[in-house]
Design a protein around this motif. Structure first.
Motif, PDB file in Angstrom:
ATOM      1  N   ARG A 207       0.776  -1.219   0.104  1.00 31.05           N
ATOM      2  CA  ARG A 207       0.106   0.041  -0.108  1.00 31.05           C
ATOM      3  C   ARG A 207       1.035   1.286   0.095  1.00 31.05           C
ATOM      4  O   ARG A 207       2.027   1.227   0.444  1.00 31.05           O
ATOM      5  CB  ARG A 207      -0.917  -0.127   1.177  1.00 31.05           C
ATOM      6  CG  ARG A 207      -1.865  -1.346   1.404  1.00 31.05           C
ATOM      7  CD  ARG A 207      -2.880  -1.201   0.238  1.00 31.05           C
ATOM      8  NE  ARG A 207      -4.098  -2.106   0.468  1.00 31.05           N
ATOM      9  CZ  ARG A 207      -3.924  -3.109  -0.325  1.00 31.05           C
ATOM     10  NH1 ARG A 207      -3.024  -3.419  -1.246  1.00 31.05           N
ATOM     11  NH2 ARG A 207      -5.000  -4.243   0.039  1.00 31.05           N
ATOM     12  N   PRO A 208       0.347   2.331  -0.508  1.00 23.99           N
ATOM     13  CA  PRO A 208       1.117   3.447  -0.351  1.00 23.99           C
ATOM     14  C   PRO A 208       1.436   4.191   0.944  1.00 23.99           C
ATOM     15  O   PRO A 208       0.579   3.913   2.104  1.00 23.99           O
ATOM     16  CB  PRO A 208       0.423   4.632  -1.033  1.00 23.99           C
ATOM     17  CG  PRO A 208      -1.064   4.026  -0.876  1.00 23.99           C
ATOM     18  CD  PRO A 208      -0.995   2.636  -0.895  1.00 23.99           C
ATOM     19  N   GLY A 209       2.809   4.376   1.164  1.00 23.66           N
ATOM     20  CA  GLY A 209       2.977   4.748   2.701  1.00 23.66           C
ATOM     21  C   GLY A 209       4.575   5.513   2.303  1.00 23.66           C
ATOM     22  O   GLY A 209       4.707   6.316   1.373  1.00 23.66           O
ATOM     23  N   ALA A 210       5.038   5.882   3.479  1.00 20.21           N
ATOM     24  CA  ALA A 210       6.415   6.472   3.787  1.00 20.21           C
ATOM     25  C   ALA A 210       7.206   6.112   4.849  1.00 20.21           C
ATOM     26  O   ALA A 210       6.538   5.588   5.880  1.00 20.21           O
ATOM     27  CB  ALA A 210       6.233   7.889   3.574  1.00 20.21           C
TER      28      ALA A 210
ATOM     29  N   VAL B 298       7.180   4.572  10.422  1.00 13.92           N
ATOM     30  CA  VAL B 298       6.778   4.127   9.066  1.00 13.92           C
ATOM     31  C   VAL B 298       5.114   4.363   9.106  1.00 13.92           C
ATOM     32  O   VAL B 298       4.368   4.219   9.982  1.00 13.92           O
ATOM     33  CB  VAL B 298       7.039   2.652   8.811  1.00 13.92           C
ATOM     34  CG1 VAL B 298       6.196   2.222   7.483  1.00 13.92           C
ATOM     35  CG2 VAL B 298       8.477   2.855   8.652  1.00 13.92           C
ATOM     36  N   MET B 299       4.551   4.927   7.985  1.00  8.48           N
ATOM     37  CA  MET B 299       3.236   5.236   7.893  1.00  8.48           C
ATOM     38  C   MET B 299       2.783   4.568   6.575  1.00  8.48           C
ATOM     39  O   MET B 299       3.318   4.327   5.660  1.00  8.48           O
ATOM     40  CB  MET B 299       3.091   6.732   7.600  1.00  8.48           C
ATOM     41  CG  MET B 299       1.496   7.191   7.310  1.00  8.48           C
ATOM     42  SD  MET B 299       1.453   9.136   6.991  1.00  8.48           S
ATOM     43  CE  MET B 299       1.783   9.857   8.741  1.00  8.48           C
ATOM     44  N   VAL B 300       1.425   3.936   6.587  1.00 11.09           N
ATOM     45  CA  VAL B 300       0.851   3.415   5.417  1.00 11.09           C
ATOM     46  C   VAL B 300      -0.453   3.904   5.552  1.00 11.09           C
ATOM     47  O   VAL B 300      -1.278   3.880   6.667  1.00 11.09           O
ATOM     48  CB  VAL B 300       1.111   1.760   5.827  1.00 11.09           C
ATOM     49  CG1 VAL B 300       0.455   1.351   7.028  1.00 11.09           C
ATOM     50  CG2 VAL B 300       0.469   0.952   4.586  1.00 11.09           C
TER      51      VAL B 300
ATOM     52  N   GLY C 177       0.618   4.113  11.531  1.00  8.87           N
ATOM     53  CA  GLY C 177       1.895   4.632  11.987  1.00  8.87           C
ATOM     54  C   GLY C 177       2.412   3.376  12.772  1.00  8.87           C
ATOM     55  O   GLY C 177       2.073   3.007  13.748  1.00  8.87           O
ATOM     56  N   VAL C 178       3.791   2.953  12.266  1.00 12.24           N
ATOM     57  CA  VAL C 178       4.601   2.287  13.401  1.00 12.24           C
ATOM     58  C   VAL C 178       5.985   2.944  13.639  1.00 12.24           C
ATOM     59  O   VAL C 178       6.737   3.190  12.771  1.00 12.24           O
ATOM     60  CB  VAL C 178       4.990   0.729  12.789  1.00 12.24           C
ATOM     61  CG1 VAL C 178       5.732   0.162  13.414  1.00 12.24           C
ATOM     62  CG2 VAL C 178       3.675   0.197  12.091  1.00 12.24           C
ATOM     63  N   ASN C 179       6.001   3.155  14.841  1.00 11.00           N
ATOM     64  CA  ASN C 179       7.351   3.930  15.407  1.00 11.00           C
ATOM     65  C   ASN C 179       7.868   2.778  16.683  1.00 11.00           C
ATOM     66  O   ASN C 179       8.955   3.290  17.229  1.00 11.00           O
ATOM     67  CB  ASN C 179       7.145   5.192  15.890  1.00 11.00           C
ATOM     68  CG  ASN C 179       6.301   5.615  16.867  1.00 11.00           C
ATOM     69  OD1 ASN C 179       5.522   4.644  17.487  1.00 11.00           O
ATOM     70  ND2 ASN C 179       6.389   6.574  17.522  1.00 11.00           N
TER      71      ASN C 179
END
Length: 332
Positions: free
Chosen positions: A271-274, A286-288, A301-303
């Motif tokens: 999926r689109p993320g960053a 990390v964001m999706v 978001g995963v941090n």
């Protein structure tokens, strides 16, 4: 384990549907390396963890290397071994997840190493965070049977051998798994081009702190949810609603950008993320995005630093948070 060969690191990212018929000069290492992408993809979907999946694949190699017999089908044999190992790991992992602080998300995967054009839709759908979270509702056996049969296309005889149950039992497990998956399956858009275009606009608005621009891209009932695992700053609870999510994002992230945090758009779990990094290039977050009806429906978001180490050196999220709060108090 001493003295056993460790296979070299994978040279590429593309898997194949099966290994060619074994010739007399093909070594165990070569057979294993050709199947490594498939084995990792099975293990990751069962476990939701990159590090645990890599460990399961390595243990599969050790068992293969330590066996004297050569199986008739190396693919079926290794897939069965990695499945059994992953089921055992998942059972113990679920006990730990019951004590997890806050929402639990899978470890972000930036690229699925296994590709099969004949099953591309199944593979892409099954690796999304939404699908992996839905799989958490299944028992370990249901999860394994569903993935081997529905996603990877194994025959019932191979599935039964992998989970050490009868074919009849596997068919019943599959029926139950399908029922759970269909009942909760979110309907996300499959058009990747449209998703990428929406994500481009989303991250541009995010970069500029554009509240109105963000809000126009969000579904009315959008959710913003984070996984810090109690080891990094995280939202006290999910934020719901386009206005609230747009304001949280456009307020908090520009502060991070002021202290040197950067991000690069990247596909995450299909999926689109960053991927966000601190000023020294260390992974921070990390964001999706999940997209439905031309709008962003979920921002995850995963941090949790324990879930980011496979992406490179990890930032000190607490230190970054403290610096961002100091920046808020300083004039521009």
């Amino acid at each position: 384990m001493a003295g056993r060969r460790k296979p070299p690191a994978p040279a590429g990212t593309a898997g194949r549907e099966d290994v060619r018929e074994r010739g007399p000069g093909v070594s165990k290492v070569e057979e294993f390396e050709e199947l490594r992408p498939l084995l990792f993809s099975i293990a990751y979907r069962i476990l939701g963890s990159v590090s645990e999946a890599e460990d399961a694949v390595q243990e599969t190699w050790l068992r293969f290397d330590g066996s004297s017999a050569r199986p008739v089908s190396t693919k079926a044999f290794l897939s069965a071994v990695v499945t059994r190992i992953s089921i055992d790991v998942l059972r113990s992992a679920r006990v730990r997840r019951e004590k997890y602080v806050g929402p639990w998300f899978p470890e972000p995967l930036l690229g699925d190493p296994y590709q099969d054009p004949a099953r591309s839709a199944e593979l892409a759908d099954s690796v999304s965070m939404a699908a992996l979270l839905l799989l958490e509702r299944l028992s370990p056996l249901e999860r394994a049977v569903f993935l081997l049969r529905e996603v990877f296309g194994f025959g019932f005889d191979e599935v039964a051998a992998a989970v050490e149950r009868s074919e009849a039992a596997c068919r019943q497990l599959l029926v139950r798994a399908r029922r759970h998956m269909e009942a909760g399956r979110p309907r996300f858009e499959a058009d990747r081009k449209e998703q990428r275009e929406l994500a481009t606009r989303f991250f541009e608005a995010l970069r500029n702190g554009d509240v109105d621009g963000l809000q126009s891209l969000l579904a009315a009932d959008v959710q913003l949810v984070g996984d810090g695992g109690g080891k990094a700053p995280q939202l006290a609870r999910a934020v719901t609603g386009a206005d609230k999510v747009a304001r949280v994002l456009s307020t908090g992230l520009p502060l991070l950008f002021r202290i040197g945090v950067t991000f690069e758009p990247h596909e995450v779990n299909g999926r689109p993320g960053a991927v966000f990094r601190d000023r020294d290039g260390r992974v921070l977050y990390v964001m999706v995005l999940e997209v439905l009806g031309g709008r962003v429906l979920t921002v995850r978001g995963v941090n949790n630093p324990d879930k980011l180490g496979h992406l490179g050196p990890v930032a000190d999220a607490w230190a970054v948070d403290r610096e961002a709060k100091r920046a808020r108090r300083r004039p521009r």
